[in-house]
Design an enzyme around this catalytic site. Structure first.
Site, short mmCIF file in Angstrom:
data_model
loop_
_atom_site.label_atom_id
_atom_site.label_comp_id
_atom_site.label_asym_id
_atom_site.label_seq_id
_atom_site.Cartn_x
_atom_site.Cartn_y
_atom_site.Cartn_z
N LYS A 38 24.22 31.14 43.67
CA LYS A 38 23.91 32.58 43.17
C LYS A 38 22.62 32.42 42.18
O LYS A 38 22.62 32.34 41.54
CB LYS A 38 24.94 33.02 41.97
CG LYS A 38 25.06 34.31 41.87
CD LYS A 38 26.74 34.58 40.73
CE LYS A 38 26.48 35.34 39.97
NZ LYS A 38 27.31 35.90 39.32
N GLU B 31 24.07 42.86 50.12
CA GLU B 31 23.34 41.23 49.09
C GLU B 31 24.66 39.82 49.88
O GLU B 31 25.07 40.27 50.69
CB GLU B 31 24.52 41.75 47.79
CG GLU B 31 25.49 42.53 48.70
CD GLU B 31 26.42 41.60 46.92
OE1 GLU B 31 25.79 40.71 46.21
OE2 GLU B 31 27.54 42.38 46.47
N ASP C 292 28.12 39.33 27.58
CA ASP C 292 27.88 39.06 29.12
C ASP C 292 27.43 40.71 28.88
O ASP C 292 28.58 41.25 30.16
CB ASP C 292 29.07 37.98 29.14
CG ASP C 292 28.50 38.53 30.70
OD1 ASP C 292 27.88 38.48 31.35
OD2 ASP C 292 29.67 37.06 31.08
N SER D 242 26.27 42.19 33.16
CA SER D 242 25.01 41.89 34.58
C SER D 242 23.89 42.69 34.73
O SER D 242 23.04 43.59 33.97
CB SER D 242 26.12 42.14 35.20
OG SER D 242 25.86 42.21 36.58
N ASP E 283 22.85 42.84 37.75
CA ASP E 283 22.66 43.94 38.39
C ASP E 283 22.42 45.44 36.92
O ASP E 283 21.22 46.17 38.12
CB ASP E 283 24.81 44.31 38.84
CG ASP E 283 24.60 43.21 39.50
OD1 ASP E 283 23.98 42.66 39.84
OD2 ASP E 283 25.80 43.99 40.25
N LYS F 261 35.31 46.59 39.69
CA LYS F 261 36.41 46.21 39.09
C LYS F 261 36.96 45.52 37.80
O LYS F 261 35.99 45.71 36.81
CB LYS F 261 36.32 44.08 39.77
CG LYS F 261 36.48 43.78 41.31
CD LYS F 261 36.94 42.64 41.40
CE LYS F 261 37.33 42.87 42.65
NZ LYS F 261 36.21 41.80 43.18
N VAL G 250 23.28 41.85 43.66
CA VAL G 250 23.30 42.89 43.75
C VAL G 250 22.22 43.40 43.30
O VAL G 250 20.97 44.07 44.08
CB VAL G 250 24.24 44.48 43.40
CG1 VAL G 250 23.80 45.63 42.96
CG2 VAL G 250 25.54 43.98 44.26
#
Ligand code: PSU
Ligand code: MN
Length: 319
Positions: A103, A26, A155, A157, A159, A176, A123
């Protein structure tokens, strides 16, 4: 495979045509996840790891409205230099470019293409592009997930949704702890995304091997992992998440994470800006120690992804 709006480098096109192993990488981690010039060095080091493992690296990004699969060093440097805002001022002055690179999540790709923009792929966006051109394996550091407090903020992602939808095997060091890891794993379970450990029994928390969340499956041998991937393909599944612990652990990041989260909250940071903000804060608050750990695990993930891509490609040739 020829897809409108996607440009393969000659090397990647040849590798795909010949059934050789390719690993997608990525570019958001370059433009928004790490400071310059470490980001450029790391992106190139990941490519070198992939090559050393016998596969062809394909760093993905959107350039002038075309998704490039196999960015060259010049493009990677341009994307890296766009992270100048996170860069110490002494370095900032000598950067080749002060242009920012957006982004792009998977849902942003079509708009960026239509408007002829530049953008770094997350990603999720990278997985989408990889799947379109037939790249089956991708390496990254950590994936996006369900954020803490998602019950209020919603929220989560993109991904995750992309992984559920597109057939790409993603190698990472978990997620993380800026995220809600148990909730992220619940989401992946609900949406049918297998999460398996490469030689580990617990979902790693990026800086540490432990998250307290046990994995249902551990793979010790490449051959077994390849067969699992083939079964997932044959049975109409989507993506698979393969996790491995970081090579070096960074204990007690929790304090930095808590501080970063409350600053983000106080500043009212929302949407796509949340993750890059938290990443930069945690890095600053740990005196760059997190940066070192981050770089090491990115290289290690690229290494393992190359091995997996090679095993998949050689099994296909035998079939
Ligand atoms: N997590 C990290 N480093 C990163 C990212 C996430 O530890 O660089 C980046 C990746 O590109 C990931 C994206 O796909 O952030 C997720 O952003 P969001 O949470 O806005 O979906
Ligand atoms: Mn988000």
């Amino acid at each position: 495979m020829n897809v409108e709006g996607i440009e393969l480098s000659a090397e990647v096109a040849a590798a795909l045509a010949q059934g050789q192993p390719v690993v997608a990488l990525e570019s958001t981690v370059i433009a928004h996840g790490l400071p310059y010039p470490v980001n450029v060095e790391t992106a190139l080091a990941m490519e070198a790891e992939v090559r050393a493992g016998g596969a062809v690296p394909a760093t993905v990004g959107v350039v002038g409205g075309r998704a490039v699969v196999g960015m060259d060093e010049h493009l990677i440097t341009r994307f890296g230099a766009s992270a100048w805002r996170d860069t110490p001022s002494a370095e900032r002055d000598v950067l080749p470019s002060k242009q920012t690179v957006a982004k792009l999540g998977a849902r942003d790709l079509a708009a960026a293409v239509a408007l002829g923009q530049d953008g770094a792929t997350t990603v999720g966006a990278t997985v989408r592009v990889a799947a379109l051109v037939g790249i089956e394996v991708m390496a990254t550091g950590g994936i996006g997930g369900v954020h803490r407090g998602a019950a209020q903020s919603w929220d989560i992602s993109g991904d995750l949704t992309t992984l559920a939808r597109y057939p790409v095997l993603v190698v990472c060091a978990g997620a993380k702890a800026i995220l809600d890891i148990p909730a992220t794993l619940e989401w992946l379970e609900t949406h049918g995304v297998p999460v398996v450990g490469w030689q580990c029994t617990e979902f790693p928390a990026f800086y540490t091997a432990r998250s307290g969340c046990r994995l249902d499956f551990t793979f010790e041998r490449l051959d077994d992992l390849t067969r699992m991937w083939q079964a997932e393909r044959a049975w109409g599944g989507g993506g698979v998440l393969v996790v491995q612990p970081p090579p070096e652990e960074l204990p007690s990041v929790e304090v930095a994470i808590e501080a970063a989260l409350s600053r983000a909250e106080a500043l009212g940071i929302r949407g796509a800006a949340v993750t890059p903000y938290l990443l930069a804060q945690v890095s600053a608050l740990t005196d760059g120690k997190s940066l070192d750990a981050n770089v090491k695990l990115l290289k290690r993930n690229a290494q393992i992804a190359a091995k997996i891509a090679c095993a998949i490609a050689s099994k296909k040739r035998k079939n």
